[in-house]
Structures are given as C-alpha cells and as structure tokens.
Design an enzyme around this catalytic site. Sequence first.
Site, PDB file in Angstrom:
ATOM      1  N   LYS A 122       1.338  -1.959   6.839  1.00  0.00           N
ATOM      2  CA  LYS A 122       1.612  -1.376   5.252  1.00  0.00           C
ATOM      3  C   LYS A 122       1.870   0.052   4.840  1.00  0.00           C
ATOM      4  O   LYS A 122       2.916   0.247   3.962  1.00  0.00           O
ATOM      5  CB  LYS A 122       0.793  -1.855   4.345  1.00  0.00           C
ATOM      6  N   ASP A 182       1.935  -9.431  -1.243  1.00  0.00           N
ATOM      7  CA  ASP A 182       0.440  -9.907  -1.732  1.00  0.00           C
ATOM      8  C   ASP A 182       0.559 -10.270  -2.923  1.00  0.00           C
ATOM      9  O   ASP A 182      -0.868 -11.096  -3.127  1.00  0.00           O
ATOM     10  CB  ASP A 182      -0.308  -9.061  -1.111  1.00  0.00           C
TER      11      ASP A 182
END
Length: 281
Positions: free
Chosen positions: A67, A103
């Site tokens: 990420k 997220d």
Amino acid sequence: MTADHYAVFGQPIAHSQSPRIHAAFGRQEGTALDYRAIDAAPDNFAAALEAFAASGGVGANITAPHKQAAFAACTTLTSRARRAGAVNTLLRKGDRWHGDTTDGIGLVRDLTDRHGLDLRGRRTLLIGAGGSARSVAPALLDAGILELVVVNRTPERADALIDAMGEPGRAITRYWEDMRELGDFELIINATSAGHDRSADFKLPLGLVNSMTTAVDLNYGEAAIAFIAWARSAGCRNVVDGLGMLVEQAAESFLQWHAVRPQTDAVYAELRGEHALAGED
Ligand code: ATR
C-alpha cells in the site's frame, strides 16, 4: 465487448476474496470486467504494476504489503489517500496512476449502514499504527468522532500517524503501557496484525469498555479470534469484524472505476456464510 483489465496486487494473494467480490459486482451491474490476482514480491511490485499497465490494466486494488509502494507510484492522489500515506485503489489516467484509499470509507459504511451505528461524538481508541490504521484514521475523523486516541506498541509510528492527520487536539497518541489510564471508549478498533500470530492474545484493560462500546477488528476469520474474544468477555455492546469493511471498500473501488456503487448485501451474506464471526457457528 472487450473487458477492461483490473487486478489486485499483494503477497500472499492466493486467498484474496477481491476477484470474487468484483466479479459478483460486475455480474450484478452488467459490467464486463476481467479482474485477476497478481502475486508480486515487494522488490518486484513497481515492475509488475508497469507491466500490468502496459498490458491494458486500467484499475487495481492494492493489499499488503504494497500500500505504501503504490502510494509512491501515484502521480495524483485523493486528499484522504495523502493523509493515509497509503493507497488501496489505483485508477489509470492517461499514462499515470491516480491513487485513493477506500478502506476508511468502507469501514464507516459498514459500521453506519450495515450495523446502524452513529459514529458522531464517539470517543475512539485506535490500536495499531501500521498501514491499516493509517488507512482508516482519516475516515473516522471525517465521520465526526469526538476524539481519536492512537496507541501502538511502537510509539513513534503512532506519532507519525497523528502528524499525518493534521488534527492536533482531536487526534492524540498515548503509550501502550498507559492503556489503563485512558478511561473508556464508545468505539475501539483493532488495527494491529497481532491476531495473525496464533500465540498472541489480547489482554486489554476491561476499563476501556463502557455500556455503549462497539469493538471492531479490521481483520476477519482466524486473525480476529483473539480480539473478538476479548471484546466479548469485556462486555462490549457490539462486536464487529472486518468482513463487512472488505466488501464495502471493494464497492467504493468499483464506484471509482465504473461510476456506479454496487449493492453489497448479497455478496456480504455469501461471504458471511463462509466466514462466521469469530466464536459463532
Ligand atoms: P498493516 O498493513 O496490517 O497495518 P503493518 O503496517 O505491518 O501492517 O502494521 C502492523 C501493526 O500491527 C502495527 O501497528 C504493529 O505494531 P508495531 O508498529 O509496534 O510493529 C502491530 N502489531 C503487530 N504485531 C503486534 C503484537 N504482537 N502486539 C501489538 N501490536 C502488534
């Protein structure tokens, strides 16, 4: 019709539910898409992403451990991705990558829409300061929580997270050793990866919990067992794992790519049937 190419990058990636979730969304929305899982080692991630773009890749999800590398690969970023310092969603724009993180909004959608919780005014404890914690912290603040207290085994990472949020006063750090003195919280989120270590157990102070507390583990399945067991024994009012967030973050990514937000209930129900909330049959 030729399907556009999408993928999820991670390592390990074999057990990712993302290809299946996006295929289900695509069927539901009548969108032809080719979404595959790509296993990439950390030192090969940038090359694998370039090869994907060269072969017609137009969008990607990014999971551990890439990420932050994906964040670095982006030319443009949403403000929430910039605050998080991590991206889980890439969108091809011309010959560049645009990065977002879904997220946090996925977590908030799961808690508010699926579980019917009002996050506003909640005193919130975030345990952990890695990529997962970084990804959800901005959305929690934006959802109107009262205060965000971040506790991490390595305090420097908690400090870095708070600095990136840019909300001194409302978002603060405390030492792990001082957890007993923090008072109680209406929302407690486990964003650590400790549950992946079977020998780890959560012995958090019971005083963190009050009669309103919702406890959330961003993990699901076996990795959530220890925290969920603690939350139940501590008497938390609601106990939530990360399965709903997984489906909701996927829906938010789908929205970025296809300009439509799919219904998530059917996919969630199917996955829940296979992954009972820890401790339930
Ligand atoms: P992720 O992308 O899943 O967040 P990460 O960036 O490696 O993964 O972060 C893992 C988080 O879990 C960190 O907050 C880590 O604490 P440290 O920063 O001190 O390493 C936390 N963590 C992992 N194992 C832990 C354990 N046994 N006890 C407490 N925290 C743990």
